[in-house]
Design a protein around this motif. Structure first.
Motif, PDB file in Angstrom:
ATOM      1  N   VAL A   9       0.875  -1.170   0.000  1.00  0.00           N
ATOM      2  CA  VAL A   9       0.000   0.000   0.000  1.00  0.00           C
ATOM      3  C   VAL A   9       0.912   1.220   0.000  1.00  0.00           C
ATOM      4  O   VAL A   9       1.731   1.390   0.899  1.00  0.00           O
ATOM      5  CB  VAL A   9      -0.934   0.024   1.226  1.00  0.00           C
ATOM      6  CG1 VAL A   9      -1.817   1.263   1.187  1.00  0.00           C
ATOM      7  CG2 VAL A   9      -1.785  -1.241   1.276  1.00  0.00           C
ATOM      8  N   LYS A  11       1.402   5.519  -0.578  1.00  0.00           N
ATOM      9  CA  LYS A  11       0.783   6.844  -0.612  1.00  0.00           C
ATOM     10  C   LYS A  11       0.906   7.384  -2.036  1.00  0.00           C
ATOM     11  O   LYS A  11       1.944   7.227  -2.678  1.00  0.00           O
ATOM     12  CB  LYS A  11       1.484   7.771   0.387  1.00  0.00           C
ATOM     13  CG  LYS A  11       0.712   9.021   0.682  1.00  0.00           C
ATOM     14  CD  LYS A  11       1.249   9.713   1.910  1.00  0.00           C
ATOM     15  CE  LYS A  11       0.325  10.823   2.340  1.00  0.00           C
ATOM     16  NZ  LYS A  11       0.793  11.450   3.574  1.00  0.00           N
ATOM     17  N   PHE A  50      -4.233   6.628  -1.008  1.00  0.00           N
ATOM     18  CA  PHE A  50      -3.378   5.442  -1.015  1.00  0.00           C
ATOM     19  C   PHE A  50      -3.866   4.480  -2.086  1.00  0.00           C
ATOM     20  O   PHE A  50      -5.066   4.361  -2.337  1.00  0.00           O
ATOM     21  CB  PHE A  50      -3.428   4.735   0.344  1.00  0.00           C
ATOM     22  CG  PHE A  50      -2.911   5.589   1.458  1.00  0.00           C
ATOM     23  CD1 PHE A  50      -1.586   5.518   1.854  1.00  0.00           C
ATOM     24  CD2 PHE A  50      -3.747   6.495   2.094  1.00  0.00           C
ATOM     25  CE1 PHE A  50      -1.103   6.329   2.866  1.00  0.00           C
ATOM     26  CE2 PHE A  50      -3.275   7.314   3.101  1.00  0.00           C
ATOM     27  CZ  PHE A  50      -1.953   7.228   3.491  1.00  0.00           C
ATOM     28  N   ALA A  52      -3.453   0.394  -3.149  1.00  0.00           N
ATOM     29  CA  ALA A  52      -2.995  -0.950  -2.778  1.00  0.00           C
ATOM     30  C   ALA A  52      -2.711  -1.737  -4.051  1.00  0.00           C
ATOM     31  O   ALA A  52      -3.480  -1.677  -5.022  1.00  0.00           O
ATOM     32  CB  ALA A  52      -4.057  -1.650  -1.939  1.00  0.00           C
ATOM     33  N   ALA A  61      -8.035   1.058  -2.913  1.00  0.00           N
ATOM     34  CA  ALA A  61      -7.763   2.470  -2.693  1.00  0.00           C
ATOM     35  C   ALA A  61      -8.430   2.915  -1.396  1.00  0.00           C
ATOM     36  O   ALA A  61      -9.420   2.332  -0.965  1.00  0.00           O
ATOM     37  CB  ALA A  61      -8.295   3.302  -3.862  1.00  0.00           C
ATOM     38  N   CYS A  62      -7.857   3.945  -0.791  1.00  0.00           N
ATOM     39  CA  CYS A  62      -8.459   4.561   0.395  1.00  0.00           C
ATOM     40  C   CYS A  62      -7.850   5.943   0.565  1.00  0.00           C
ATOM     41  O   CYS A  62      -6.954   6.337  -0.180  1.00  0.00           O
ATOM     42  CB  CYS A  62      -8.244   3.703   1.640  1.00  0.00           C
ATOM     43  SG  CYS A  62      -6.532   3.578   2.195  1.00  0.00           S
ATOM     44  N   PHE A  76     -12.642   3.321   1.424  1.00  0.00           N
ATOM     45  CA  PHE A  76     -11.944   2.040   1.327  1.00  0.00           C
ATOM     46  C   PHE A  76     -12.631   1.193   0.270  1.00  0.00           C
ATOM     47  O   PHE A  76     -13.812   0.859   0.412  1.00  0.00           O
ATOM     48  CB  PHE A  76     -11.934   1.329   2.684  1.00  0.00           C
ATOM     49  CG  PHE A  76     -10.929   1.919   3.622  1.00  0.00           C
ATOM     50  CD1 PHE A  76      -9.672   1.362   3.751  1.00  0.00           C
ATOM     51  CD2 PHE A  76     -11.227   3.049   4.355  1.00  0.00           C
ATOM     52  CE1 PHE A  76      -8.731   1.919   4.601  1.00  0.00           C
ATOM     53  CE2 PHE A  76     -10.304   3.627   5.195  1.00  0.00           C
ATOM     54  CZ  PHE A  76      -9.044   3.053   5.320  1.00  0.00           C
ATOM     55  N   MET A  91      -4.615  -1.733   4.049  1.00  0.00           N
ATOM     56  CA  MET A  91      -4.893  -0.315   3.783  1.00  0.00           C
ATOM     57  C   MET A  91      -5.236   0.411   5.074  1.00  0.00           C
ATOM     58  O   MET A  91      -4.760   1.534   5.291  1.00  0.00           O
ATOM     59  CB  MET A  91      -6.024  -0.164   2.761  1.00  0.00           C
ATOM     60  CG  MET A  91      -5.631  -0.568   1.354  1.00  0.00           C
ATOM     61  SD  MET A  91      -6.820  -0.064   0.060  1.00  0.00           S
ATOM     62  CE  MET A  91      -8.350  -0.742   0.634  1.00  0.00           C
ATOM     63  N   THR A  94      -2.000   0.920   7.037  1.00  0.00           N
ATOM     64  CA  THR A  94      -1.130   1.923   6.407  1.00  0.00           C
ATOM     65  C   THR A  94      -1.681   3.328   6.626  1.00  0.00           C
ATOM     66  O   THR A  94      -0.929   4.245   6.963  1.00  0.00           O
ATOM     67  CB  THR A  94      -0.984   1.624   4.904  1.00  0.00           C
ATOM     68  OG1 THR A  94      -0.435   0.313   4.749  1.00  0.00           O
ATOM     69  CG2 THR A  94      -0.068   2.637   4.227  1.00  0.00           C
ATOM     70  N   ALA A  95      -2.986   3.509   6.442  1.00  0.00           N
ATOM     71  CA  ALA A  95      -3.589   4.832   6.648  1.00  0.00           C
ATOM     72  C   ALA A  95      -3.416   5.279   8.097  1.00  0.00           C
ATOM     73  O   ALA A  95      -3.071   6.444   8.353  1.00  0.00           O
ATOM     74  CB  ALA A  95      -5.064   4.816   6.257  1.00  0.00           C
TER      75      ALA A  95
END
Length: 145
Positions: A9, A11, A50, A52, A61-62, A76, A91, A94-95
């Motif tokens: 994941v 940025k 982000f 993935a 994605a998120c 998300f 995700m 990571t966020a």
């Protein structure tokens, strides 16, 4: 035995990758879940996005953004063919790691089906069930440790 997958994941830091993020969100939210497109595209410039990847292929994605309440995790989305592989959990992790150290109030609006995922990351349901873009949700807040 299935081959293990590599999940990364990252940025987003360029316009081309951001377009990939938007394409994933369009597929999951607008096409699959039939969310109104006009509700999907807001706060993009205020958000940290982000992407993935599963074995190098775009998979999810998120984003997160600062709001008047605190820090909100949002949007998300995992493409259907990559669900069940741990992409969404990666995700969320990571966020959360990317948030500033002063992020003392972290929340999200969870679709009911996704609530167990967020609960595994320390979020708790608060308040009443509500509808957003035609889908039932609960607000969830990150427990303090």
């Amino acid at each position: 035995m299935p081959k293990p997958v590599e999940i990364k994941v990252n940025k987003v830091n360029n316009p081309e990758t951001l377009q990939t993020v938007f394409a994933i969100r369009k597929e999951v939210f607008v096409v699959e879940q039939k969310c109104p497109p006009e509700l999907e595209w807001e706060h993009e410039e205020d958000s940290h996005h982000f992407l993935a990847l599963v074995d190098g292929e775009p998979a999810g994605a998120c984003r997160w953004r600062k709001t008047d309440l605190g820090y909100k995790l949002e949007r998300f989305a995992v493409l259907k063919q990559h669900r069940g592989k741990g992409v969404a959990h990666m995700m969320v992790s990571t966020a959360l790691r990317d948030l500033p150290s002063d992020a003392d109030y972290i929340y999200l609006n969870a679709q009911i089906d996704a609530m167990p995922l967020y609960a595994k990351s320390g979020f708790e349901k608060v308040g009443e069930q509500f509808e957003e873009a035609g889908i039932q949700h609960f607000k969830m807040v990150k427990k303090r440790v």
